[in-house]
Design an enzyme around this catalytic site. Structure first.
Site, PDB file in Angstrom:
ATOM      1  CB  ALA A 273     -13.910 -10.282  24.783  1.00 57.22           C
ATOM      2  CB  ILE A 275      -6.391  -8.603  24.785  1.00 58.39           C
ATOM      3  CG1 ILE A 275      -6.276  -8.361  26.291  1.00 58.39           C
ATOM      4  CG2 ILE A 275      -5.049  -8.471  24.103  1.00 58.39           C
ATOM      5  CD1 ILE A 275      -5.543  -9.418  27.029  1.00 58.39           C
ATOM      6  CD  GLU A 277      -7.088 -11.568  20.281  1.00 57.41           C
ATOM      7  OE1 GLU A 277      -7.321 -10.645  21.092  1.00 57.41           O
ATOM      8  OE2 GLU A 277      -7.971 -12.340  19.869  1.00 57.41           O
ATOM      9  CG  ASP A 319      12.523  11.899 -13.930  1.00 54.77           C
ATOM     10  OD1 ASP A 319      13.171  12.691 -13.244  1.00 54.77           O
ATOM     11  OD2 ASP A 319      12.795  10.695 -14.054  1.00 54.77           O
ATOM     12  CG  ASP A 620      14.586   7.879 -16.031  1.00 53.12           C
ATOM     13  OD1 ASP A 620      15.573   8.477 -15.558  1.00 53.12           O
ATOM     14  OD2 ASP A 620      13.896   8.357 -16.948  1.00 53.12           O
ATOM     15  CG  ASP A 624      17.761   9.402 -11.788  1.00 59.70           C
ATOM     16  OD1 ASP A 624      18.520  10.383 -11.770  1.00 59.70           O
ATOM     17  OD2 ASP A 624      16.912   9.202 -12.671  1.00 59.70           O
ATOM     18  CG  ASN A 686     -11.783  -4.725  22.128  1.00 57.70           C
ATOM     19  OD1 ASN A 686     -12.741  -5.332  21.654  1.00 57.70           O
ATOM     20  ND2 ASN A 686     -10.552  -4.938  21.743  1.00 57.70           N
ATOM     21  CB  THR A 717     -20.175  -8.028  17.114  1.00 57.81           C
ATOM     22  OG1 THR A 717     -19.482  -8.173  18.334  1.00 57.81           O
ATOM     23  CG2 THR A 717     -21.487  -8.745  17.172  1.00 57.81           C
ATOM     24  CG  ASP A 718     -15.240  -6.868  18.909  1.00 59.93           C
ATOM     25  OD1 ASP A 718     -16.419  -6.522  19.028  1.00 59.93           O
ATOM     26  OD2 ASP A 718     -14.407  -6.839  19.826  1.00 59.93           O
TER      27      ASP A 718
HETATM   28  P1  ATP Z   1      13.644  14.017 -17.589  1.00 58.69           P
HETATM   29  O1  ATP Z   1      14.622  14.035 -16.456  1.00 58.69           O
HETATM   30  O2  ATP Z   1      12.496  14.890 -17.468  1.00 58.69           O
HETATM   31  O3  ATP Z   1      13.321  12.635 -18.047  1.00 58.69           O
HETATM   32  P2  ATP Z   1      15.051  14.447 -19.974  1.00 58.69           P
HETATM   33  O4  ATP Z   1      14.667  13.115 -20.456  1.00 58.69           O
HETATM   34  O5  ATP Z   1      14.755  15.591 -20.846  1.00 58.69           O
HETATM   35  O6  ATP Z   1      14.445  14.813 -18.647  1.00 58.69           O
HETATM   36  P3  ATP Z   1      17.726  13.697 -20.249  1.00 58.69           P
HETATM   37  O7  ATP Z   1      17.301  12.456 -20.901  1.00 58.69           O
HETATM   38  O8  ATP Z   1      18.791  13.651 -19.224  1.00 58.69           O
HETATM   39  O9  ATP Z   1      16.564  14.434 -19.584  1.00 58.69           O
HETATM   40  O10 ATP Z   1      18.156  14.693 -21.415  1.00 58.69           O
HETATM   41  C1  ATP Z   1      18.769  15.907 -21.164  1.00 58.69           C
HETATM   42  C2  ATP Z   1      19.144  16.573 -22.450  1.00 58.69           C
HETATM   43  O11 ATP Z   1      20.075  15.749 -23.158  1.00 58.69           O
HETATM   44  C3  ATP Z   1      17.967  16.761 -23.395  1.00 58.69           C
HETATM   45  O12 ATP Z   1      17.356  17.986 -23.184  1.00 58.69           O
HETATM   46  C4  ATP Z   1      18.630  16.716 -24.757  1.00 58.69           C
HETATM   47  O13 ATP Z   1      19.114  17.977 -25.102  1.00 58.69           O
HETATM   48  C5  ATP Z   1      19.786  15.778 -24.546  1.00 58.69           C
HETATM   49  N1  ATP Z   1      19.452  14.429 -25.006  1.00 58.69           N
HETATM   50  C6  ATP Z   1      18.447  13.657 -24.574  1.00 58.69           C
HETATM   51  N2  ATP Z   1      18.441  12.479 -25.191  1.00 58.69           N
HETATM   52  C7  ATP Z   1      19.479  12.476 -26.046  1.00 58.69           C
HETATM   53  C8  ATP Z   1      20.026  11.536 -26.956  1.00 58.69           C
HETATM   54  N3  ATP Z   1      19.499  10.347 -27.120  1.00 58.69           N
HETATM   55  N4  ATP Z   1      21.109  11.903 -27.671  1.00 58.69           N
HETATM   56  C9  ATP Z   1      21.665  13.095 -27.494  1.00 58.69           C
HETATM   57  N5  ATP Z   1      21.214  14.022 -26.656  1.00 58.69           N
HETATM   58  C10 ATP Z   1      20.127  13.733 -25.928  1.00 58.69           C
END
Ligand code: ATP
Length: 876
Positions: A273, A275, A277, A319, A620, A624, A686, A717-718
C-alpha cells in the site's frame, strides 16, 4: 544548360504531367503494399498483460497469497488474488492506452509526399506512394521512396544516412541503373539539400535501399523524461524507507505478542500500500494524455520530454510569415521609377484593377509596368489548378509567388498568356540566405533572365533601370530613391520585393535592369494579438525572427503588441557586427530580428540559452534544423515545414499558428501542475497509511487495519482519484504566473512540507478515531477497525479536493470542475459503503455496519482538517 529531360519512362509510359491515375495507383498499392519499412515489432497486448505480473510488489503479494493458502486462510488468499488481478487489469488498461496513443502519434507524424496523380499535384501520406508514381521533390524534402530523377534543376541529395558520406551528391537526369552512387537516383530516407525536380518512383517499402539496411527514422522518442527519471529514483528511495517502517511495524507487533502470520501479512500489505509503485506509470500516462490533448489543439509533440520543458518556456522565437501572419499575400502597391500604382481586390480573389492616380492603367502604353508584371509571373513557381465547373481556381505554391500570379490575372486577364509565352530553361531557386531567385527563359528564340527578391539584394545587382520603357544607367541618387520608396511601403507593414531582368544566355545575377517594386500585405493572424498578451502575463517573451525587411517586421510586431518602450529591433547585419558579449547584454531587450538568415537563428538560440532562458524556436526551412535542434523546444511548421525540420523538432505545429505554441505552453504548465497534484495526493495518502500503523504500534494499540483493508485502501481510494487528478483542466491563473525554473525540483515551493504535514494529520486522525472507538465501544475491535478504515478513506477523499490547487482553496477553484474526479470519489465512496454495509463484503473485509455516532467521529476527524484548511489556509 538546357532543361534536362530523359526518357526514363521508356519501360512504362507514365506521363510526367499527369502521373498515374488514382485507379492505377490503387491497384499498384494492392500489388506492392504500403511504402513502409517493416514496423518494429509492436508490443502485444498479451505481453503488456504478462508484464503486469512481473513486478516486485506483485511477487510479494503472490507470496503472501501462497502463505495464506498454506495456512488455510482461503478467504484471505482469494481476496488477495482478486486484488492482484484488479491491480493488473488497471495497470494493463493504463499501459495499453499509453502504447496505443503513442502508436497513433507515430502515424500522424509520418511524412507526406507531393505526388502527381490524375494530372494534379497532391500531398499524400508517404506510405501510399507506389512504384511508377511521379513525385515532386524540393530542398528540405525527405525522399519518400527510391526513385530516378526525370526533370530537375540543381538537385543535391544528402545520402549520409545510407553511405556515411556527408558531402551532398549532385543528381543529374540520365539513363542508368539506380544503384547507390548513381547520379540519377534518389533514395528513400535521404534528404534533398537543394533544387527542385520530378522523380519517378522505382521501389517502395522494404524493396528500397533503406529497407535493405535500416529501421525507420523519425520515430517519436519515448525515452524517459528527466521528471520520470527523478520520480523513478524517488520511488526507489521510498521503497527502502517504506520497507524499513513496515519491518519495524511487523517486528514490534510480533514482539507485542500479535500473531506472527497476521503481522507478516500486515507488513506485506503495508509495503504494497505504501510504496507508490504506480507513480512512474501515472506520470507517463498523464504526459501521454497531455500529448493527446495538445494534438487536439494542433500541436503534435514528438518528444515526451518536450511536454515537461514546455511549461518552463520563457522565450518564444517565432517566424513571422504564416505563424504570426496569415501568409495570404496580396499585392497592394507597385512602384516603378517615379510612378506609384495601387492594386485593388483582396486575398486570392482575381477581381481587381491596377490604377494610377485613380484611373485604370493601360499596359500597352506603360512598358515598364508591363515588364514588371511579366517578371512577377514568369519568375515564379506557383501554379494554378483549373477550377471545376462553377468553382474557383486553387493555387499551389509559396503565397509570395501566388500574389504575383493573382496580380498577373488582374493585369492580363488570362492566366496562361504570359507564362506560355516564356519557356523556362533554367532556374536559380529562391533560398532564404540569398533572398532572391532568377529564371532564364526563351521567348521567340530570344533568351531573357528575370529576377525577383529582397529590394537591397536585387538592387545591388542592378546597373540599369527601365524608365518609361527605356533602359538607363543608374547612380546612387537613383538607388536612394528606390530604397526610399521601398522603405515607405515597408513602414506600412507591406512586404516588398524588387523585380529586374536582362537579356542573357545564362543565369548570372549582375548588371540587371531594375524594373520596379511590389508591396504586398500579409495581415497578422487575428488571434495572435491575444496570444501575445497572454504570453506577457505569463512572463514569456515573444520574439519575431524573420527574413523580411526591418521596417515591415517592426510595423507588424507593433500591430501585434510585441514592442515595448525599450524594445530593440535589429537586423541580421547588425547581429553580425555584434560580439557575443554585446549580444548577451542586449538580447533580453530584442523583440524583432529582421533580415536574418537561418544561421543567425542558431546564434540567437545560443545567446538566449546563455542568459538561462528556456527557448522555443520555430522553423520551416531546411537550414533551420540546427537552430531547432539547439533550442529547448524546437518547433517545426506542419504545413510550410520541410521534413528535415520536422525531424529535428520536438513539436510540430499542425496549423503553423503562433497561438498553438502558446496553447501548448499552457498545456505544458497544466500537465506539470497536475503531476504535482497527484504526487501530493498519493504521497500524503501513503504517508497517512504507514503512519496509522506505525503510530498505533508505537502506542501499543492493536493493529488498526487488517491486511485486506490496507490493500483495499490502496486499490480503491489511492488509485482512481489520483488518476482523476491527472485530468484536471488547469487553473484559471495558470498563464498568469511566471514560468517555472527549469532546474526546480518537482517538490519545490513547499510541496514536501504540505505532503508530510497532511500525511501526518491523516495518520493521526485515523489512529485517534480507532482509539476513541475502542474506548467507547468497549474494545469492539471490529467496529474500531471499521471506523478507522472509514476515517482513512474519507480523509483521503476529502484531501483529494484540496489537491485541486496549491494556491487557492477548493471553494474558489470549484468543487465540480473535474467530472472524472467526482466520479472517482463517488465510486470509491460507494465501494466503502458496500464494504461496510453488505453482509458478504463485511465477512471478507471484517467490517460491520456503523451507526450515526460512529459516522460523527469519522466525519469530524476526516473532514474537519480539510474544511478548516480550505476555509482559512488560503486566506491572505
Ligand atoms: P519568416 O522567417 O518570418 O517566415 P520570411 O518568410 O519573410 O520570414 P523568407 O521567406 O526567408 O522570410 O524571405 C526573406 C525575403 O526574401 C523576403 O522578405 C522577400 O524579400 C524575399 N522573398 C521571399 N520569398 C521570395 C520568393 N519566392 N522569390 C523571391 N524573393 C522572395
Amino acid at each position: 544548360m538546357r532543361l534536362e529531360k530523359v526518357d526514363a519512362l521508356e519501360h512504362e509510359s507514365i506521363s510526367l504531367d499527369k502521373g498515374l491515375t488514382s485507379k492505377d495507383a490503387h491497384k499498384r498499392l494492392e500489388k506492392y503494399g504500403y511504402n513502409e519499412l517493416e514496423a518494429k515489432k509492436k508490443i502485444s497486448a498479451i505481453k503488456i498483460l504478462i508484464a503486469q505480473f512481473n513486478d516486485f510488489m506483485t511477487w510479494i503479494l503472490l507470496g503472501a497469497t501462497l502463505i495464506s493458502g498454506f495456512m488455510g486462510e482461503k478467504a484471505d488468499a482469494v481476496t488477495i488474488l482478486i486484488i492482484i488481478l484488479i491491480n493488473a487489469i488497471l495497470g494493463f488498461v493504463q499501459e495499453f492506452k499509453t502504447e496505443k496513443s503513442l502508436e497513433a502519434l507515430q502515424s500522424l507524424a509520418s511524412p507526406t509526399a507531393n505526388v502527381i496523380r490524375d494530372g494534379k499535384i497532391q500531398a499524400i501520406n508517404a506510405r501510399e506512394v507506389v512504384p511508377g508514381d511521379i513525385l515532386i521533390v524540393e530542398a528540405g524534402d525527405r525522399i519518400a521512396a527510391d526513385s530516378v530523377l526525370i526533370e530537375g534543376f540543381g538537385v543535391q541529395s544528402d545520402e549520409s544516412i545510407l553511405t556515411g558520406e556527408s558531402v551532398p551528391v549532385e543528381k543529374f537526369v540520365h539513363k542508368g541503373n539506380s544503384n547507390i552512387g548513381n547520379k540519377n537516383s534518389l533514395f528513400m530516407g535521404c534528404t534533398v539539400i537543394s533544387g527542385r525536380g520530378k522523380v519517378k518512383v522505382i521501389a517502395t517499402g522494404m524493396s528500397t535501399e533503406m529497407g535493405k539496411i535500416a529501421d525507420m527514422l523519425g520515430e517519436i522518442e519515448t525515452k524517459q523524461t528527466p521528471l520520470q527519471e527523478k520520480l523513478d529514483h524517488l520511488g526507489k528511495v521510498l521503497v527502502v524507507g517504506c520497507l524499513v517502517v513496515c519491518a519495524a511495524v511487523t517486528i514490534t507487533g510480533i514482539i507485542r505478542g500479535e500473531d506472527v502470520y497476521r503481522m507478516f501479512l500486515v507488513g506485506v500489505s503495508l509495503a504494497v500500500a505504501a510504496i507508490p509503485e504506480g507513480l512512474p506509470a501515472i506520470v507517463t500516462v498523464s504526459l501521454a494524455l497531455g500529448v493527446q490533448r495538445m494534438m487536439k489543439k494542433k500541436a503534435l509533440v514528438r518528444k515526451l520530454q518536450a511536454v515537461e520543458t514546455l511549461g518552463c518556456t520563457k522565450v518564444i522565437c517565432s517566424d513571422k510569415t504564416g505563424t504570426l501572419t496569415q501568409n495570404k499575400m496580396t499585392i497592394k502597391k507597385i512602384y516603378t521609377i517615379d510612378n506609384y500604382y495601387e492594386v485593388s481586390g483582396s486575398g486570392y480573389d482575381i477581381s481587381g484593377n491596377i490604377t494610377k492616380n485613380d484611373s485604370r492603367v493601360n499596359l500597352l502604353s506603360d512598358l515598364t509596368l508591363k515588364r514588371t508584371l511579366e517578371c512577377g509571373v514568369v519568375c515564379n513557381n506557383a501554379s494554378i489548378s483549373e477550377p471545376k465547373r462553377g468553382g474557383v481556381p486553387s493555387y499551389v505554391g509559396d503565397p509570395t509567388e501566388i500574389s504575383f500570379v493573382i496580380l498577373g490575372e488582374k493585369a492580363f486577364g488570362n492566366r496562361n498568356l504570359v507564362k506560355n509565352q516564356f519557356r523556362r530553361i533554367k532556374e536559380n531557386p529562391f533560398d532564404s540566405d540569398r533572398k532572391m531567385m532568377s529564371v532564364l527563359c526563351e521567348e521567340n528564340g530570344n533568351k531573357r533572365m528575370f529576377s525577383k527578391g529582397a529590394t537591397e539584394r536585387v538592387l545591388s545587382r542592378c546597373t540599369y533601370a527601365l524608365v518609361n520603357g527605356e533602359v538607363v544607367k543608374i547612380n546612387s541618387t537613383f538607388r536612394e530613391k528606390v530604397i526610399e520608396a521601398s522603405n515607405k511601403m515597408a513602414e506600412e507593414a507591406l512586404r516588398v520585393l524588387a523585380l529586374a531582368y536582362k537579356d542573357a544566355d545564362s543565369i548570372v545575377e549582375d548588371n540587371l535592369i531594375f524594373l520596379g517594386l511590389a508591396g504586398m500585405i500579409d495581415p497578422p493572424r487575428e488571434e495572435v494579438k491575444d496570444a501575445i498578451l497572454e504570453c506577457r502575463l505569463a512572463g514569456i517573451t515573444p520574439v519575431m525572427i524573420t527574413g523580411d525587411h526591418k521596417l515591415t517586421a517592426q510595423a507588424i510586431a507593433d500591430k501585434l503588441g510585441m514592442i515595448e518602450k525599450d524594445s530593440m529591433v535589429i537586423t541580421g547585419e547588425e547581429l553580425d557586427r555584434m560580439s557575443d558579449a554585446k549580444l548577451d547584454s542586449v538580447i533580453n531587450k530584442i523583440r524583432v530580428f529582421a533580415r536574418v538568415s537561418p544561421s543567425h537563428k542558431y546564434r540567437i538560440v545560443k545567446a538566449f540559452k546563455r542568459k538561462d532562458q528556456v527557448v522555443a524556436m520555430t522553423g520551416d526551412g531546411v537550414n533551420d534544423a540546427p537552430a531547432i535542434k539547439e533550442a529547448d523546444i524546437g518547433i517545426a511548421m506542419g504545413i510550410q515545414g520541410t521534413d528535415v525540420t520536422k525531424e529535428a523538432s520536438s513539436m510540430i505545429l499542425l496549423d503553423d499558428n503562433f497561438t498553438t505554441i502558446v496553447e501548448a505552453v499552457k498545456e505544458g504548465r497544466v500537465i506539470y501542475d497536475n503531476i504535482r497534484k497527484f504526487l501530493r495526493y498519493l504521497l500524503a495518502c501513503n504517508i497517512g497509511e504507514v503512519l496509522t500503523m506505525f503510530i498505533a504500534s508505537l502506542m501499543s494499540l492493536p493493529i488498526p487495519l487488517l491486511p485486506i483493508q490496507i490493500l483495499l485502501v490502496n486499490l480503491a481510494t489511492d488509485g482512481l482519484p489520483a488518476m482523476a487528478l491527472s485530468l484536471e483542466k488547469g487553473e484559471k491563473d495558470v498563464m498568469m504566473r511566471k514560468a517555472r525554473n527549469k532546474n526546480e525540483g518537482i517538490f519545490a515551493n513547499g510541496l514536501w512540507s504540505k505532503i508530510v504535514l497532511r500525511g501526518a494529520l491523516i495518520g493521526v486522525s485515523t489512529v485517534v478515531a480507532f482509539a476513541v472507538t475502542l474506548v467507547y465501544a468497549d474494545g469492539n475491535l471490529k467496529m474500531a477497525r471499521t471506523v478507522a478504515l472509514c476515517t482513512l478513506v474519507m480523509s483521503q477523499l476529502f484531501h483529494v479536493f484540496e489537491c485541486k490547487s496549491e494556491r487557492n482553496s477548493v471553494f474558489k477553484v470549484g468543487l465540480f470542475t473535474n467530472v472524472y474526479l467526482i466520479l472517482a470519489v463517488i465510486s470509491s465512496f460507494a465501494l466503502l459503503m458496500l464494504i461496510v454495509y453488505t453482509p458478504w463484503m463485511q465477512s471478507i473485509f471484517h467490517t460491520q455496519g456503523l451507526g450515526i455516532l460512529n459516522w460523527g467521529v469519522v466525519l469530524l476527524l476526516s473532514g474537519a482538517i480539510s474544511l478548516i484548511s480550505s476555509l482559512f489556509w488560503y486566506k491572505k
